[in-house]
Design a protein around this motif. Sequence first.
Motif, PDB file in Angstrom:
ATOM      1  N   TYR A   1     -17.852  -0.227  20.250  1.00 47.70           N
ATOM      2  CA  TYR A   1     -16.386  -0.325  20.272  1.00 47.70           C
ATOM      3  C   TYR A   1     -15.906  -1.515  19.422  1.00 47.70           C
ATOM      4  O   TYR A   1     -16.524  -1.859  18.436  1.00 47.70           O
ATOM      5  N   GLY A   2     -14.817  -2.139  19.836  1.00 50.03           N
ATOM      6  CA  GLY A   2     -14.256  -3.267  19.096  1.00 50.03           C
ATOM      7  C   GLY A   2     -13.072  -2.846  18.249  1.00 50.03           C
ATOM      8  O   GLY A   2     -12.802  -1.659  18.062  1.00 50.03           O
ATOM      9  N   SER A   3     -12.356  -3.838  17.767  1.00 48.10           N
ATOM     10  CA  SER A   3     -11.150  -3.601  16.979  1.00 48.10           C
ATOM     11  C   SER A   3     -11.083  -4.641  15.876  1.00 48.10           C
ATOM     12  O   SER A   3     -11.574  -5.761  16.041  1.00 48.10           O
ATOM     13  N   PRO A   4     -10.479  -4.292  14.727  1.00 43.62           N
ATOM     14  CA  PRO A   4     -10.382  -5.277  13.644  1.00 43.62           C
ATOM     15  C   PRO A   4      -9.194  -6.226  13.822  1.00 43.62           C
ATOM     16  O   PRO A   4      -8.999  -7.124  13.013  1.00 43.62           O
ATOM     17  N   ARG A   5      -8.390  -6.035  14.844  1.00 45.48           N
ATOM     18  CA  ARG A   5      -7.218  -6.889  15.080  1.00 45.48           C
ATOM     19  C   ARG A   5      -7.681  -8.173  15.750  1.00 45.48           C
ATOM     20  O   ARG A   5      -8.510  -8.137  16.658  1.00 45.48           O
ATOM     21  N   ARG A   6      -7.146  -9.328  15.303  1.00 46.95           N
ATOM     22  CA  ARG A   6      -7.630 -10.616  15.805  1.00 46.95           C
ATOM     23  C   ARG A   6      -6.505 -11.463  16.394  1.00 46.95           C
ATOM     24  O   ARG A   6      -6.468 -12.686  16.240  1.00 46.95           O
ATOM     25  N   CYS A   7      -5.553 -10.794  17.075  1.00 47.05           N
ATOM     26  CA  CYS A   7      -4.434 -11.536  17.657  1.00 47.05           C
ATOM     27  C   CYS A   7      -4.924 -12.491  18.741  1.00 47.05           C
ATOM     28  O   CYS A   7      -5.894 -12.200  19.449  1.00 47.05           O
ATOM     29  N   GLY A   8      -4.253 -13.610  18.875  1.00 48.88           N
ATOM     30  CA  GLY A   8      -4.655 -14.612  19.856  1.00 48.88           C
ATOM     31  C   GLY A   8      -4.551 -14.076  21.264  1.00 48.88           C
ATOM     32  O   GLY A   8      -3.635 -13.307  21.575  1.00 48.88           O
ATOM     33  N   GLY A   9      -5.478 -14.480  22.130  1.00 52.64           N
ATOM     34  CA  GLY A   9      -5.407 -14.083  23.526  1.00 52.64           C
ATOM     35  C   GLY A   9      -6.537 -13.159  23.955  1.00 52.64           C
ATOM     36  O   GLY A   9      -6.793 -12.997  25.145  1.00 52.64           O
ATOM     37  N   GLN A  10      -7.228 -12.558  22.968  1.00 51.83           N
ATOM     38  CA  GLN A  10      -8.295 -11.620  23.321  1.00 51.83           C
ATOM     39  C   GLN A  10      -9.452 -12.332  24.017  1.00 51.83           C
ATOM     40  O   GLN A  10     -10.095 -11.770  24.904  1.00 51.83           O
ATOM     41  N   GLY A  11      -9.691 -13.580  23.603  1.00 49.39           N
ATOM     42  CA  GLY A  11     -10.747 -14.370  24.257  1.00 49.39           C
ATOM     43  C   GLY A  11     -10.426 -14.609  25.729  1.00 49.39           C
ATOM     44  O   GLY A  11     -11.334 -14.745  26.558  1.00 49.39           O
ATOM     45  N   ASP A  12      -9.137 -14.665  26.050  1.00 51.28           N
ATOM     46  CA  ASP A  12      -8.740 -14.880  27.446  1.00 51.28           C
ATOM     47  C   ASP A  12      -9.048 -13.648  28.292  1.00 51.28           C
ATOM     48  O   ASP A  12      -9.477 -13.764  29.437  1.00 51.28           O
ATOM     49  N   ILE A  13      -8.831 -12.462  27.711  1.00 44.76           N
ATOM     50  CA  ILE A  13      -9.208 -11.234  28.429  1.00 44.76           C
ATOM     51  C   ILE A  13     -10.717 -11.246  28.655  1.00 44.76           C
ATOM     52  O   ILE A  13     -11.201 -10.962  29.762  1.00 44.76           O
ATOM     53  N   LEU A  14     -11.456 -11.599  27.584  1.00 41.82           N
ATOM     54  CA  LEU A  14     -12.924 -11.577  27.696  1.00 41.82           C
ATOM     55  C   LEU A  14     -13.406 -12.498  28.811  1.00 41.82           C
ATOM     56  O   LEU A  14     -14.267 -12.117  29.610  1.00 41.82           O
ATOM     57  N   SER A  15     -12.849 -13.709  28.889  1.00 42.75           N
ATOM     58  CA  SER A  15     -13.343 -14.646  29.913  1.00 42.75           C
ATOM     59  C   SER A  15     -13.069 -14.105  31.324  1.00 42.75           C
ATOM     60  O   SER A  15     -13.905 -14.230  32.225  1.00 42.75           O
ATOM     61  N   GLY A  16     -11.911 -13.443  31.514  1.00 47.77           N
ATOM     62  CA  GLY A  16     -11.615 -12.841  32.811  1.00 47.77           C
ATOM     63  C   GLY A  16     -12.548 -11.682  33.112  1.00 47.77           C
ATOM     64  O   GLY A  16     -13.003 -11.501  34.245  1.00 47.77           O
ATOM     65  N   SER A  17     -12.850 -10.916  32.077  1.00 50.37           N
ATOM     66  CA  SER A  17     -13.727  -9.764  32.223  1.00 50.37           C
ATOM     67  C   SER A  17     -15.150 -10.209  32.592  1.00 50.37           C
ATOM     68  O   SER A  17     -15.765  -9.682  33.528  1.00 50.37           O
TER      69      SER A  17
END
Lengths: 343, 343
Positions: free
Chosen positions: A259-275
């Motif tokens: 999977y994954g996406s080429p979009r690099r908007c800020g905040g995705q790392g925050d989802i990852l840490s919660g996940s």
Amino acid sequence: MQQCYGSIIRRQQHLIRCLSTKMQSFSMSGLEVDAVSVLRSLAPALDPNKHKGQAGKIAVLGGCREYTGAPYFTAISALKIGADLSHVICTKDAAPVIKSYSPELIVHPLLEESYNVRDEDKQSISTRVLAEVDKWLERFDCLVIGPGLGRDPFLLDCVSEIMKHARRSNVPMVIDGDGLFLVTNCLELVSGYPLAVLTPNINEYKRLVQKVLNCDVNDQDGPQQLLSLANSIGGVTILRKGHSDYISDGKEVKSVSIYGSPRRCGGQGDILSGSVAVFLAWARQLASKGEHNTNPAMLGCIAGSALMRKAASVAFEDKKRSTLTTDIIECLGRSLEDICPVH
Amino acid sequence: MQQCYGSIIRRQQHLIRCLSTKMQSFSMSGLEVDAVSVLRSLAPALDPNKHKGQAGKIAVLGGCREYTGAPYFTAISALKIGADLSHVICTKDAAPVIKSYSPELIVHPLLEESYNVRDEDKQSISTRVLAEVDKWLERFDCLVIGPGLGRDPFLLDCVSEIMKHARRSNVPMVIDGDGLFLVTNCLELVSGYPLAVLTPNINEYKRLVQKVLNCDVNDQDGPQQLLSLANSIGGVTILRKGHSDYISDGKEVKSVSIYGSPRRCGGQGDILSGSVAVFLAWARQLASKGEHNTNPAMLGCIAGSALMRKAASVAFEDKKRSTLTTDIIECLGRSLEDICPVH
């Protein structure tokens, strides 16, 4: 004749390219883990006899006058993945804003920044903050330290003390963002703690490698360097975020590339840490019942990465260039259901 | 010969199992109430000649610096079920946040916590709070006491006084969350008041049983123990939340087992308390017209439980593991329409 040589050289070059691609995919397939199966093995059965809290209580330590979005993203993601309760421990100024983003979160306005504290009060405030956090600490199944934490020295001192207490109580910690700034400057906070997970992005990883291994990032032999790094910090688990995510606890290295996406908007790392926090909590529950014998921190990273990448790809499919972190969070539920349907 | 004995024993065991299952389903069906019919009988006709307020005015006493989501969930649920007006009486710090969740609510920033009050001012502030609340009290058809109330001693003292006034004015009270903490430590606040409803979860129920009956929860004979508990508190109504909800006023016990969801995210209890409050208010209206002679507190609990369970099941059908309290609230209207269509 020259033309003939040319064609031989081109054929040779083609063969070399094919072989090197094969070599690469061979080494890739050696590292690549079946993340979807790991995720499925961790998601708990939904049993109507369970009561509130049994599917996980997560707390995010972050949120200051400057940053309020990041801790919200982490905490709401944890809930949408299936945790029962999600807390945010933040500064007094950040709390009303984070509360207003969602009534689902329990937001504790406990921390203070230097601008709000006189020097002579620092000791007593620090003691009070620690006493307040201690009341809650053992109830949490995982702490996420860093989203929107900021770099105020007094605040970071308080957070260091909280981390020491969490470690004594065996509470797992996922460390991201400004939490990584703190930890990189004070490695003993996590060194040798197997329930610590670091989730650096490219720059945070570079600083960590320079500090710990005293060299530059070596992309030729990335997985080996990651292994050395995790090993050098006493077996913490590191999730190196990138086009593929690489994960190591100093004993093994795994990659997640699906999977994954080429979009690099800020905040995705925050989802990852919660996940990662939710899956780590679930992996620990299974480990405590003897149902998994792999390091729960590794499992949490693998499943957390896979879900985040899936949600990002689903959101991108719909929103394309316009994809925001909120859109990805909205896709967490559907992605989870695609991978491990409830029935 | 031995084999023959073995087969007889197995047959006997099978018969015993069948009988005990039948007994269980008999006792279950004896307690299980037709909650859907109760709900239908309470929902008022939508008469264009009615004016604002006649379908119910609910107030939630809760919301402090730490908790703001819970009172919002209760108050907005009451509105979405059909109450005309929904108030929140909370601390000054909590009010702007709760107001920001929804413009539909009337939020009164009246209460104070110790950290904001000097010792010498406590008496005068307490008197002022009580005078303010008194202005409103008799207009409310039901109070919900506890969602996000917190445990500040000064605040709880004020709430105790408000409860005494409400009781004198015959205002029904649904008590949940930190309200149950208060009541368990001060039973005389509700003892002998037939318009009091307690809605404990597993842990709150355990504390109540220990305090009142001086023993542990007995799950073998759960309904009988619930009956004794309600009777011992002078005929208050208790809704014991769980896989099935059990309800008793000390005279009879009923269960509600239809619908429901396996998701246990925090906040569902807040929807339930708002739901019980609205149906209790409606049941009292009918009782005052002589159209129902069952205890309105029992009826309110039965209908409130059924609607909450239905909305939770509808939300879960759509959102699965990702279901949050907000999703369930969004399903209240559709669930109500499914059970008792307007036309």
